[in-house]
Scaffold this active site. Structure first.
Site, PDB file in Angstrom:
ATOM      1  N   ASP A   1     -28.814  41.321   2.668  1.00 40.21           N
ATOM      2  CA  ASP A   1     -28.886  39.162   2.853  1.00 40.21           C
ATOM      3  C   ASP A   1     -29.561  38.977   2.241  1.00 40.21           C
ATOM      4  O   ASP A   1     -30.868  38.095   2.094  1.00 40.21           O
ATOM      5  CB  ASP A   1     -30.132  40.062   4.264  1.00 40.21           C
TER       6      ASP A   1
ATOM      7  N   GLU B   1     -48.273  40.480  -0.281  1.00 39.93           N
ATOM      8  CA  GLU B   1     -48.444  39.946  -1.053  1.00 39.93           C
ATOM      9  C   GLU B   1     -47.529  38.330  -0.695  1.00 39.93           C
ATOM     10  O   GLU B   1     -46.674  38.471  -0.028  1.00 39.93           O
ATOM     11  CB  GLU B   1     -47.605  40.161  -2.814  1.00 39.93           C
TER      12      GLU B   1
ATOM     13  N   ILE C   1     -36.006  38.188   9.768  1.00 38.35           N
ATOM     14  CA  ILE C   1     -35.172  38.059  10.324  1.00 38.35           C
ATOM     15  C   ILE C   1     -35.769  38.671  11.616  1.00 38.35           C
ATOM     16  O   ILE C   1     -35.119  38.661  12.933  1.00 38.35           O
ATOM     17  CB  ILE C   1     -33.643  38.800  10.059  1.00 38.35           C
ATOM     18  N   ASN C   2     -36.401  39.930  11.383  1.00 40.16           N
ATOM     19  CA  ASN C   2     -36.971  40.532  12.341  1.00 40.16           C
ATOM     20  C   ASN C   2     -38.581  39.896  13.576  1.00 40.16           C
ATOM     21  O   ASN C   2     -38.806  40.750  13.896  1.00 40.16           O
ATOM     22  CB  ASN C   2     -37.336  41.690  12.444  1.00 40.16           C
ATOM     23  N   GLY C   3     -38.898  38.932  12.464  1.00 37.57           N
ATOM     24  CA  GLY C   3     -40.273  38.467  12.768  1.00 37.57           C
ATOM     25  C   GLY C   3     -40.707  37.526  12.187  1.00 37.57           C
ATOM     26  O   GLY C   3     -40.419  37.360  10.873  1.00 37.57           O
TER      27      GLY C   3
ATOM     28  N   LEU D   1     -46.452  31.181   7.868  1.00 41.27           N
ATOM     29  CA  LEU D   1     -45.886  30.942   6.636  1.00 41.27           C
ATOM     30  C   LEU D   1     -44.169  30.937   6.435  1.00 41.27           C
ATOM     31  O   LEU D   1     -43.112  30.809   5.544  1.00 41.27           O
ATOM     32  CB  LEU D   1     -46.094  32.549   5.267  1.00 41.27           C
TER      33      LEU D   1
ATOM     34  N   LEU E   1     -40.067  32.690   8.948  1.00 40.87           N
ATOM     35  CA  LEU E   1     -40.115  33.720   9.919  1.00 40.87           C
ATOM     36  C   LEU E   1     -38.366  34.564   9.140  1.00 40.87           C
ATOM     37  O   LEU E   1     -37.772  33.723   8.897  1.00 40.87           O
ATOM     38  CB  LEU E   1     -39.101  32.611  10.947  1.00 40.87           C
TER      39      LEU E   1
END
EC number: 2.7.11.1
Length: 386
Positions: free
Chosen positions: A172, A125, A60-62, A56, A58
């Site tokens: 962010d 969600e 910042i960490n995964g 769905l 990307l």
């Protein structure tokens, strides 16, 4: 393959937090209840959810995958993070904030092994409505109005107000982290991705015996104000784009963030050119100026922003048609560059503000402290002489 951590027995079912309450206009000084008691499930996530390979987004960490609850068939989003203190902090801060109606809601958190590594799996969600500006781009001939811009900024402001009230800075806030719950006209806009979120502490530097700030006087500023001011700058940039369709700062050379653009951000060099800004009131332009002030400590706070008439009385804002959707459509191929520029600008800002920390008293050059230290040494020397 996802599996539960070895040797662990599944705990009682993870308590799902209550669904977010409908968005309400915040009072001038809102009191928010912070969720507590994050419990991480140790059984395999595949016991409860069907995990698909559909990406769905990307973070910042995964990466974020689509998953389905096996019992109800309801769809959710799954974010996978390699377990480490930074990931735990992200999960904890996001969990605390996810009660806010304008922040993506966490449903479950699992600790599982994936490819032999311990991972944290966050079930959230599913936000199917797309990014904020994509939605405006795709409107067709329907005019985007100043009142709509005000309502959108109020929604984003409510998310930031909630975070700042519980001492969290998101750091962010940018277009791709603002998503709608669905494609429907009444969809809710939500803030996502807590990969750079930071807990801010409101200590009074004057009463801290071992440290003294070296960047500014302690009575003026604690470092937490820099982290929160980053969010306010983001609000200013997003509001500017909403009202005209292009960003206030840009790179002349096609770089993600050129030296010239960095200078313009630091110097606060931007304009309100016609025709896009000809119908926008001076009051609104002043609101943007107060958000984009170059000195972070002079930027408007979130409480001041939410109490501004353009935000608080959004139903009274004129329905002036804006150029936004046309400009966004015309510049569609450059939109990825705009997002990259804002990402780079925020990264630069976070690095800059990390430098504004607190210096240990031994390294400080406060003349009063130097005098006291010299006096203490003299007393010590006299004692040793005896």
């Amino acid at each position: 393959m996802l599996s539960g951590s070895p040797g662990q027995t599944p705990p009682a079912p993870f308590p799902s937090p209550p669904p977010p309450a409908p968005a309400q206009p915040p009072p001038p000084f809102p009191q928010f209840h912070v969720k507590s008691g994050l419990q991480i499930r140790k059984n395999a996530i595949t016991d409860d959810y069907k995990v698909t390979s559909q990406v769905l987004g990307l973070g910042i960490n995964g990466k974020v995958l689509r998953i389905f609850d096996k019992r109800t068939q309801q769809k959710f989003a799954l974010k996978m993070l390699q377990d480490c203190p930074k990931a735990r902090r992200e999960v904890e801060l996001h969990w605390r904030a996810s009660q806010c109606p304008h922040i993506v809601h966490i449903v479950d958190v699992y600790e599982n092994l994936y490819a032999g590594r311990k991972c944290l799996l966050i079930v959230m969600e599913c936000l199917d409505g797309g990014e904020l500006f994509s939605r405006i781009q795709d409107r067709g001939d329907q005019a985007f109005t100043e009142r709509e811009a005000s309502e959108i900024m109020k929604s984003i402001g409510e998310a930031i107000q909630y975070l700042h009230s519980i001492n969290i800075a998101h750091r962010d806030v940018k277009p791709e982290n603002l998503l709608y719950t669905s494609k429907r006209p009444n969809a809710i806009l939500k803030l996502t991705d807590f990969g750079f979120a930071k807990e801010t502490t409101s200590h009074n530097s004057l009463t801290t015996p071992c440290y003294t700030p070296y960047y500014v006087a302690p009575e003026v500023l604690g470092p937490e104000k820099y982290d929160k001011s980053c969010d306010m700058w983001s609000l200013g940039v997003i509001m500017y784009i909403l009202l005209c369709g292009y960003p206030p700062f840009y790179s002349n050379h096609g770089l993600a963030i050129s030296p010239g653009m960095k200078t313009r951000i630091r110097m606060g060099q931007y304009e309100f050119p016609n025709p896009e800004w000809s119908e926008v009131s001076e009051e609104v332009k002043m609101l943007i100026r107060n958000l984009l002030k170059t000195e972070p400590t002079q930027r408007m706070t979130i409480t001041e922003f939410m109490n501004h008439p353009w935000i608080m009385q959004s139903t009274k804002v004129p329905q002036t048609p804006l150029h936004t959707s046309r400009v966004l459509k015309e510049d569609k191929e450059r939109w990825e560059d705009v997002k990259e520029e804002m990402t780079s600008a925020l990264a630069t800002m976070r690095v800059d503000y990390e430098q504004i920390k607190i210096k240990k008293i031994e390294d400080a050059s406060n003349p009063l402290l130097l005098k006291r230290r010299k006096k203490a040494r003299a007393v010590e020397d006299a004692a040793l002489a005896h």
